[in-house]
Design an enzyme around this catalytic site. Structure first.
Site: not given
Length: 310
Positions: A92, A141, A237-238
């Protein structure tokens, strides 16, 4: 004519052997998950509810940054270095920005805007997201960023180990999350890398009625705390969910920070891609990347030596 052709052929087959050996080791490292800049594992159960990381404590942590006109590069997501030209992150993060030229990866960072001699910056050559990624449910994801160059490791830049399905995960497993995300919901972003120790929460509990009510699939892990005291948030995120195990001093990339409902809320912990479920996908993408690279090298070699094709 024969005496001129033979050395070229020998060189050609030597190149094939070298490239074949390289393809077998691509995506792996003799040393991974180690922290040479840090003599002792840092402690602390407190990134929401976290604390400043020690410089060099998490040498695989990557800041993925995008270029914006009039501003320059800004941090968007975290990532994890898994070999000398590959970074794993969340799909994402890139789904609206699939042009590699606008991205760069910065490794060996502590302060987002203070780059030291050991800091490495690299542009991005290829962005590969999971073909079944669902932007609504965030299922699958996961994404692989291929760097435009092969980097050289140092004490502050190291790859993290990839897990296999045999790694035991439970409440006793020592795990951490890290990132430059906001320190509280709707708060300001941290400029110093934050780290927090988290608990792995069984999916059965995480999916119970007063938690996520069955929304967490088998491809994900929940990690944090029941009280919401520690959690990842926007900007994390990530980034990695990293764990170490008894009798093993190495750290493994157990999860990738994906999503959650709010930040730091009770019974709504962070949800992480369960990387062991995607090990085959990662290996396949690394192999395909290596195969393409080998073909390019062979074609270039044939051009340079003008090897007869008959």
């Amino acid at each position: 004519m024969r005496w001129r052709f033979r050395p070229a052929a020998d060189s050609f087959w030597a190149l094939i052997v070298l490239l074949s050996e390289a393809s077998l080791t691509e995506g792996s490292s003799e040393e991974c998950g180690t922290r040479p800049a840090l003599d002792e594992m840092e402690t602390g159960t407190r990134i929401i509810g976290g604390q400043d990381a020690q410089p060099g404590a998490w040498p695989w942590q990557v800041s993925l940054q995008i270029y914006r006109l009039g501003i320059g590069y800004v941090h968007v997501c975290g990532g994890s270095l898994i070999n000398n030209n590959s970074v794993l992150t969340a799909a994402h993060c890139a789904r609206k920005r699939m042009i590699p030229d606008v991205w760069r990866a910065v490794i060996g960072l502590h302060h987002l805007y203070y780059h030291r001699n050991h800091t490495i910056k690299s542009r991005i050559r290829i962005i590969t997201i999971h073909s079944d990624f669902n932007k609504i449910t965030l299922e699958h994801d996961i994404a692989l960023f291929t760097l435009s160059k092969f980097i050289t490791y140092n004490n502050y830049v190291q790859p993290i180990c990839l897990p296999n399905i045999s790694l035991p995960l439970n409440k006793e497993t020592t795990c951490y999350i890290s990132g430059w995300g906001v320190k509280r919901e709707n708060g300001s972003r941290s400029q110093i890398l934050q780290v927090a120790e988290v608990e792995i929460i069984p999916r059965k509990i995480c999916n119970s009625f007063d938690w996520y009510e069955g929304m967490v699939s088998k491809n994900y892990l929940c990690a944090g705390s029941e009280s919401g005291r520690v959690d990842s948030c926007k900007g994390d995120s990530g980034g990695p969910l990293m764990c170490c195990f008894p009798n093993d001093k190495k750290f493994y990339l157990v999860g990738i920070t994906s999503h959650g409902y709010g930040c730091g809320r009770p019974r709504l912990p962070g949800v992480y891609v369960h990387l062991a479920k995607y090990r085959k996908w990662v290996d396949l993408k690394l192999r395909s990347k290596t195969t393409a690279k080998c073909i390019q090298h062979i074609l270039l070699f044939l051009t340079m030596i003008n090897l007869p094709l008959y």
